[in-house]
Design a protein around this motif. Structure first.
Motif, PDB file in Angstrom:
ATOM      1  N   MET A   1      52.617  48.332  40.533  1.00 23.40           N
ATOM      2  CA  MET A   1      51.181  48.500  40.834  1.00 23.40           C
ATOM      3  C   MET A   1      50.567  49.908  40.888  1.00 23.40           C
ATOM      4  O   MET A   1      51.371  50.717  41.230  1.00 23.40           O
ATOM      5  CB  MET A   1      50.825  47.542  42.161  1.00 23.40           C
ATOM      6  CG  MET A   1      50.288  46.193  41.680  1.00 23.40           C
ATOM      7  SD  MET A   1      50.089  45.192  43.285  1.00 23.40           S
ATOM      8  CE  MET A   1      48.759  45.956  44.042  1.00 23.40           C
TER       9      MET A   1
ATOM     10  N   GLN B   1      48.768  41.837  42.509  1.00 22.20           N
ATOM     11  CA  GLN B   1      48.582  41.142  41.248  1.00 22.20           C
ATOM     12  C   GLN B   1      49.570  40.143  40.810  1.00 22.20           C
ATOM     13  O   GLN B   1      50.579  40.624  40.366  1.00 22.20           O
ATOM     14  CB  GLN B   1      48.444  42.531  40.453  1.00 22.20           C
ATOM     15  CG  GLN B   1      47.314  43.406  40.727  1.00 22.20           C
ATOM     16  CD  GLN B   1      47.058  44.935  40.078  1.00 22.20           C
ATOM     17  OE1 GLN B   1      46.423  45.700  40.486  1.00 22.20           O
ATOM     18  NE2 GLN B   1      47.972  45.052  39.222  1.00 22.20           N
TER      19      GLN B   1
ATOM     20  N   ASN C   1      40.529  37.636  39.705  1.00 24.23           N
ATOM     21  CA  ASN C   1      41.041  38.500  40.908  1.00 24.23           C
ATOM     22  C   ASN C   1      42.555  38.470  40.905  1.00 24.23           C
ATOM     23  O   ASN C   1      43.180  38.242  42.059  1.00 24.23           O
ATOM     24  CB  ASN C   1      40.597  37.606  42.367  1.00 24.23           C
ATOM     25  CG  ASN C   1      39.175  37.398  42.326  1.00 24.23           C
ATOM     26  OD1 ASN C   1      38.413  38.524  42.105  1.00 24.23           O
ATOM     27  ND2 ASN C   1      38.703  36.405  43.041  1.00 24.23           N
ATOM     28  N   ALA C   2      43.180  38.606  40.030  1.00 21.42           N
ATOM     29  CA  ALA C   2      44.597  38.988  39.808  1.00 21.42           C
ATOM     30  C   ALA C   2      45.158  37.643  40.429  1.00 21.42           C
ATOM     31  O   ALA C   2      46.501  37.814  40.668  1.00 21.42           O
ATOM     32  CB  ALA C   2      45.043  40.067  40.341  1.00 21.42           C
TER      33      ALA C   2
ATOM     34  N   VAL D   1      40.171  44.410  43.512  1.00 29.76           N
ATOM     35  CA  VAL D   1      41.462  44.364  42.850  1.00 29.76           C
ATOM     36  C   VAL D   1      41.169  45.271  41.833  1.00 29.76           C
ATOM     37  O   VAL D   1      40.250  45.986  41.451  1.00 29.76           O
ATOM     38  CB  VAL D   1      41.953  42.901  41.771  1.00 29.76           C
ATOM     39  CG1 VAL D   1      42.261  41.840  43.090  1.00 29.76           C
ATOM     40  CG2 VAL D   1      40.670  42.513  41.235  1.00 29.76           C
TER      41      VAL D   1
ATOM     42  N   ASP E   1      40.938  46.824  38.417  1.00 28.27           N
ATOM     43  CA  ASP E   1      40.669  46.238  37.125  1.00 28.27           C
ATOM     44  C   ASP E   1      40.089  47.146  36.101  1.00 28.27           C
ATOM     45  O   ASP E   1      39.311  46.982  35.298  1.00 28.27           O
ATOM     46  CB  ASP E   1      39.521  45.232  37.351  1.00 28.27           C
ATOM     47  CG  ASP E   1      38.386  45.666  37.798  1.00 28.27           C
ATOM     48  OD1 ASP E   1      38.359  46.882  38.443  1.00 28.27           O
ATOM     49  OD2 ASP E   1      37.489  45.131  37.985  1.00 28.27           O
TER      50      ASP E   1
ATOM     51  N   ASP F   1      45.463  48.073  35.484  1.00 27.74           N
ATOM     52  CA  ASP F   1      44.819  46.835  35.363  1.00 27.74           C
ATOM     53  C   ASP F   1      45.566  45.690  35.649  1.00 27.74           C
ATOM     54  O   ASP F   1      46.483  45.392  35.043  1.00 27.74           O
ATOM     55  CB  ASP F   1      44.069  46.944  34.125  1.00 27.74           C
ATOM     56  CG  ASP F   1      42.948  45.776  33.980  1.00 27.74           C
ATOM     57  OD1 ASP F   1      42.901  44.609  34.511  1.00 27.74           O
ATOM     58  OD2 ASP F   1      41.910  46.143  33.523  1.00 27.74           O
ATOM     59  N   TYR F   2      45.096  44.786  36.468  1.00 29.35           N
ATOM     60  CA  TYR F   2      45.750  43.667  36.704  1.00 29.35           C
ATOM     61  C   TYR F   2      46.105  42.428  35.583  1.00 29.35           C
ATOM     62  O   TYR F   2      46.908  41.650  35.454  1.00 29.35           O
ATOM     63  CB  TYR F   2      45.159  42.677  37.974  1.00 29.35           C
ATOM     64  CG  TYR F   2      43.955  42.055  37.610  1.00 29.35           C
ATOM     65  CD1 TYR F   2      42.756  42.506  38.085  1.00 29.35           C
ATOM     66  CD2 TYR F   2      44.168  40.899  36.943  1.00 29.35           C
ATOM     67  CE1 TYR F   2      41.703  42.059  37.644  1.00 29.35           C
ATOM     68  CE2 TYR F   2      42.839  39.931  36.772  1.00 29.35           C
ATOM     69  CZ  TYR F   2      41.744  40.543  37.135  1.00 29.35           C
ATOM     70  OH  TYR F   2      40.480  39.831  36.964  1.00 29.35           O
ATOM     71  N   HIS F   3      45.156  42.795  34.408  1.00 30.46           N
ATOM     72  CA  HIS F   3      45.382  41.989  33.244  1.00 30.46           C
ATOM     73  C   HIS F   3      46.947  42.343  32.538  1.00 30.46           C
ATOM     74  O   HIS F   3      47.194  41.654  31.867  1.00 30.46           O
ATOM     75  CB  HIS F   3      44.104  42.296  32.322  1.00 30.46           C
ATOM     76  CG  HIS F   3      42.884  41.741  32.873  1.00 30.46           C
ATOM     77  ND1 HIS F   3      41.914  42.779  33.506  1.00 30.46           N
ATOM     78  CD2 HIS F   3      42.383  40.393  32.802  1.00 30.46           C
ATOM     79  CE1 HIS F   3      40.977  42.027  33.932  1.00 30.46           C
ATOM     80  NE2 HIS F   3      41.232  40.423  33.444  1.00 30.46           N
TER      81      HIS F   3
ATOM     82  N   ASN G   1      51.060  42.430  36.128  1.00 28.95           N
ATOM     83  CA  ASN G   1      51.010  41.356  37.096  1.00 28.95           C
ATOM     84  C   ASN G   1      52.280  40.485  37.084  1.00 28.95           C
ATOM     85  O   ASN G   1      53.285  40.915  36.217  1.00 28.95           O
ATOM     86  CB  ASN G   1      49.697  40.413  36.862  1.00 28.95           C
ATOM     87  CG  ASN G   1      50.134  39.770  35.620  1.00 28.95           C
ATOM     88  OD1 ASN G   1      50.854  39.137  35.324  1.00 28.95           O
ATOM     89  ND2 ASN G   1      49.051  40.083  34.771  1.00 28.95           N
TER      90      ASN G   1
END
Ligand code: GLC
Length: 545
Positions: free
Chosen positions: A380, A397, A403-404, A418, A420, A425-427, A430
């Motif tokens: 992270m 995440q 919101n992950a 979070v 982003d 980025d949590y996308h 994760n």
């Protein structure tokens, strides 16, 4: 090999309010955490360390406590805590919790009573009628704190606070205060915890206030007193001390017979490990390992890479610190308190998974108990827009969903935003995504955890540094179990591939089995073990006769 559980543990550190929200209010809680225990069991960690979860105004992330015998209402109640403990037990996961007794919040009922002149509680804190001389050099957070005495208008006196002014120091010299501390210890032990991370340990036992200059500075017998109580209540419970002191002072915290702190977080090796990564040379790490004292047999170091605070580089020389800043936190906004870096591991190491694993492998193999800061197992990132140390405390995440996957609340309600944006980025970063990828940091670290548990020699064996013909590049050490078995860890600190011969201490070994990567077994000729490592590569090796 006799092993105390904590010596062979893998600890995972969690901030309950940013781990998993279970009731959709935007704040992580014990219900959410309980649901995520299967993830932690799968990862293979054996002990959770919970950051403070007590009722608190939350001005210092819960390190400003108003009730030591409760759970912050936003995180649940004692019933939720007990249910979490029960489930952790079922999974074979132990729990240790933060014991924050150097100070309370200024909103703690004890402090309020003290301010109002109640003589019993007045003596729970440290007071002075006159304002003491300039104390700027005694502060814990330079830049955010101007001294260690603050005026209470109600009390018409100055109170001592080593940390922020809303954290008045408890007067631990008062036996009634120590009795309260033991009550807190006994309470949580009765609820099943396996021990405590002792916050700010040197300050808990320090002579406070006007006594500050008196020799000796500390009352180590207080630790003996707490430890005796701890061990009477629960034989296998432990203290893990936050004792950021010089190597020459460390032994006193363990006690000669190991009758004080069971574990100490090694704040001396930590910055030297990062210096070794910055310099791409094992020298600083080796130097620091040789400087810290030997640990009593029933004690252990706690090793970490990052934690919930800034990484503290104050034990390095000015030039060394400058090299670390340059490598890992070159911009002013990445630095904190003139001594540290407020970034997470992955961004410090440029998002290079191989380097992250190299760093983890170092703390998994030097004799001690490794501690993982939540989220570092998936690499992270940090949010430098947040204040001070909050940058590394963003929500876990889990998925690429809203919101992950941390919370179903609206983003505005989240305890902290979070991540982003950008590379972390949590996308992209994760748990779910990493689970699917066999080469991910998460999967490789999981394997490392499993392997570490299979080789308790790393935790409790006899340890020795080994020489090689590439001393400027590789760091090699061995751990023996006393029954003729030995395991080696080899680390290439530099970015280029390296071939080396490692000099073993005995010619009784004939065969080397490599535990990671597709490295073929090797024959050992005489005392020389030939090895090859990729840039920033590492491997562990079982030696057999
Ligand atoms: C410890 C904690 C830190 C906290 C301080 C005051 O150093 O790690 O987060 O701010 O104690 O309690």
């Amino acid at each position: 090999m006799v092993t105390h559980w904590f010596k062979n543990a893998v600890i995972y550190c969690i901030d309950v309010d940013t781990f998993q929200d279970g009731n959709g209010d935007g704040v992580g809680d014990f219900i959410g955490l309980r649901r995520r225990l299967s993830y932690l069991a799968g990862l293979g960690i054996s002990c959770i360390w919970l950051l403070p979860f007590y009722p608190s105004p939350g001005r210092d992330n819960g390190y400003d406590v108003t009730d030591y015998l409760g759970v912050h209402p936003a995180l649940g109640d004692l019933g939720d805590f007990a249910a979490f403990m029960d489930e952790a037990n079922n999974r074979g996961i132990r729990v240790i919790i933060d014991l924050v007794v150097n100070h309370t919040s200024n909103e703690h009922p004890w402090f309020k009573a003290a301010e109002e002149g109640d003589p019993k509680y007045r003596d729970y804190y440290v007071w002075r009628k006159e304002k003491p001389p300039d104390t700027r050099d005694q502060v814990a957070f330079p830049g955010s704190q101007s001294g260690v005495w603050a005026y209470s208008r109600k009390a018409k006196a100055y109170y001592f606070h080593r940390f922020y002014d809303y954290q008045p120091d408890l007067n631990t010299a008062n036996p009634e205060v120590r009795a309260e501390i033991k009550k807190v210890i006994g309470f949580w032990l009765a609820l099943g915890v396996s021990g405590f991370r002792v916050d700010a340990a040197p300050f808990v036992i320090a002579h406070k206030g006007p006594e500050i200059e008196k020799q000796p500075h500390e009352s180590f017998e207080f630790i003996n007193e707490f430890r005796e109580f701890l061990s009477w209540k629960r034989g296998d419970a432990v203290f893990l001390a936050e004792a950021n002191v010089l190597p020459s002072q460390m032994s006193q915290f363990f006690g000669e017979r190991g009758d004080r702190m069971n574990m100490i977080l090694n704040f001396f090796v930590n910055p030297h490990l990062f210096l070794a990564l910055a310099d791409e040379s094992p020298e600083p790490l080796i130097r620091s390992l040789l400087q810290v004292p030997a640990v009593p047999e029933n004690c252990q170091w706690g090793y970490f890479l990052r934690n919930h605070d800034e990484i503290d580089l104050s034990r390095l020389s000015e030039m060394e610190r400058a090299r670390c800043f340059e490598a890992f936190g070159p911009e002013k906004k990445m630095q904190l308190y003139d001594r540290g870096i407020r970034r997470r591991l992955a961004p410090m190491l440029g998002g290079d998974v191989q380097k992250e694993l190299l760093a983890f492998s170092l703390i998994f193999t030097i004799p001690g108990t490794p501690i993982i800061w939540y989220g570092d197992e998936i690499g992270m990132g940090d949010d430098l827009r947040l204040l001070e140390r909050e940058s590394v405390r963003t929500p876990m995440q889990w998925t690429a969903e809203a919101n992950a996957g941390f919370s179903t609340a609206s983003p505005k309600q989240l305890r902290r935003p979070v991540i982003d944006f950008g590379e972390y980025d949590y996308h992209r970063v994760n748990v779910q995504a990493e689970r699917r990828n066999p080469r991910s940091l998460l999967n490789r670290l999981e394997r490392m955890i499993r392997t570490r548990k299979e080789f308790p020699e790393f935790a409790c064996g006899k340890y020795r540094l080994l020489e090689s013909d590439q001393p400027a590049k590789i760091f090699t050490h061995a751990c023996e179990d006393g029954e003729g078995k030995a395991v080696l860890a080899i680390h290439n600190l530099c970015g280029e591939r390296v071939a080396a011969k490692i000099r073993l201490w005995s010619d009784t070994f004939a065969h080397a089995v490599f535990l990671f990567d597709d490295t073929d077994d090797a024959e050992i000729i005489g005392k020389d073990l030939p090895i090859e490592l990729e840039g920033y590569g590492y491997n562990w090796v079982r030696l057999t006769a």
